[in-house]
Scaffold this active site. Structure first.
Site, PDB file in Angstrom:
ATOM      1  N   LYS A   1       0.834  -1.204   0.000  1.00  0.00           N
ATOM      2  CA  LYS A   1       0.000   0.000   0.000  1.00  0.00           C
ATOM      3  C   LYS A   1       0.870   1.256   0.000  1.00  0.00           C
ATOM      4  CE  LYS A   1      -2.932   2.683   3.130  1.00  0.00           C
ATOM      5  NZ  LYS A   1      -1.926   3.773   3.192  1.00  0.00           N
TER       6      LYS A   1
ATOM      7  N   LEU B   1      -4.203  -0.665   7.430  1.00  0.00           N
ATOM      8  CA  LEU B   1      -3.134   0.302   7.644  1.00  0.00           C
ATOM      9  C   LEU B   1      -3.728   1.702   7.598  1.00  0.00           C
ATOM     10  CD1 LEU B   1      -0.282  -1.104   5.336  1.00  0.00           C
ATOM     11  CD2 LEU B   1      -0.483  -1.364   7.811  1.00  0.00           C
ATOM     12  N   ASP B   2      -3.167   2.613   8.381  1.00  0.00           N
ATOM     13  CA  ASP B   2      -3.605   4.007   8.364  1.00  0.00           C
ATOM     14  C   ASP B   2      -3.423   4.608   6.978  1.00  0.00           C
ATOM     15  OD1 ASP B   2      -4.033   3.830  11.075  1.00  0.00           O
ATOM     16  OD2 ASP B   2      -2.185   4.850  11.631  1.00  0.00           O
ATOM     17  N   TYR B   3      -4.156   5.668   6.736  1.00  0.00           N
ATOM     18  CA  TYR B   3      -4.028   6.442   5.506  1.00  0.00           C
ATOM     19  C   TYR B   3      -2.573   6.830   5.246  1.00  0.00           C
ATOM     20  CZ  TYR B   3      -4.331  10.691   2.582  1.00  0.00           C
ATOM     21  OH  TYR B   3      -4.142  11.641   1.611  1.00  0.00           O
TER      22      TYR B   3
ATOM     23  N   THR C   1       0.210   5.458   6.490  1.00  0.00           N
ATOM     24  CA  THR C   1       1.169   4.363   6.577  1.00  0.00           C
ATOM     25  C   THR C   1       1.213   3.570   5.288  1.00  0.00           C
ATOM     26  OG1 THR C   1       0.683   4.182   8.945  1.00  0.00           O
ATOM     27  CG2 THR C   1       1.840   2.335   7.925  1.00  0.00           C
TER      28      THR C   1
END
Length: 272
Positions: free
Chosen positions: A17, A58-60, A62
């Protein structure tokens, strides 16, 4: 910015990502999502003809390895491993300042910041009995220092992070609670750290010990290969090698150990 596929089978899809990308969105006009890049726009919905199951998130901000199940049964198998903490996740990060230890266990509970309780956007570590954190849950992160240096002449440390638990924003909150916020973390630096082009947290390796399909997926390190970082960074001292796959795995072996002779150890908890 595309989404790289790292592994694919009938049951699972593992992707790399990019940073500053959502996983999915109910807004049909939002195109900056992992879902939009790899599947049908509605594939994150249970009503989709071919739904994807995000067993890991996962965070935006990360980047890195993220596992997605293609079937409900595969999601169940992977989900049980995450629930029982049998998976191993390793993150590469760059934090502000030079840490004064080699390895640390960060054991602050993590809860909702009461100032943003209505949105649950920001979390907070319970660093003392007087903490105002809401709905706290036990959280545990291990940190291993890898290299000290300077980013735009300011001290930073490259670290290996291993979350033992999986709370919302756990790594970001725990790093901030030790006094070393992640480089580029706008939220947990109290909106001060806005100059870097990204937040420097990357999920580098995921080990998923499935009986029929064991996975150990790893990406190359993403920071020093990016000129926007490397041109502004000057190394001071390499504490342990990590930039190749073999060296990174060796660092993972160190952080997996309960104790290793010769390393300066620190525990962060409410008893400090």
């Amino acid at each position: 910015m595309g989404v790289e596929k790292l592994y694919e089978s009938d049951s699972f899809l593992v992707v790399n990502k990019p940073f500053d990308m959502y996983i999915n969105s109910d807004d049909e006009n939002e195109k900056n999502t992992v879902t939009q890049h790899i599947a049908l726009p509605d594939s994150h919905l249970s009503t989709s003809a071919n739904p994807l199951h995000f067993v890991q998130r996962l965070d935006y901000s990360t980047s890195g390895v993220m596992c997605i199940a293609k079937t409900k049964s595969a999601a169940g198998r992977a989900g049980k491993l995450f629930e029982r903490r049998l998976t191993r996740k390793y993150y590469l990060g760059v934090v502000r300042g030079h840490v004064k230890f080699d390895v640390a266990d960060i054991e602050f509970d993590v809860g909702v910041d009461p100032l943003t309780a209505s949105s649950s956007h920001r979390m907070v570590a319970k660093t003392s009995s007087a903490s105002s954190a809401l709905e706290t849950r036990a959280a545990h992160t291990r940190l291993l220092a890898l290299e000290t240096g300077h980013y735009q002449r300011e001290p930073v440390t490259v670290v290996l992070l291993k979350p033992i638990t999986g709370r919302r924003h756990q790594l970001r909150v725990h790093c901030a609670a030790t006094g070393h916020t992640l480089l580029g973390d706008y939220t947990y630096s109290d909106t001060v750290d806005s100059a870097p082009h990204r937040m420097f947290l990357h999920a580098t390796r995921l080990v998923l010990p499935l009986e029929s399909e064991p996975l150990d997926i790893q990406t190359p390190e993403p920071f020093f290969s990016d000129e926007r970082f490397s041109s502004k960074y000057k190394s001071e001292k390499v504490l342990r090698k990590y930039r190749t796959k073999e060296d990174f795995n060796a660092a993972c072996d160190i952080i997996d150990k309960t104790y290793e002779i010769g390393l300066k150890y620190r525990v962060f908890n409410c008893n400090d």
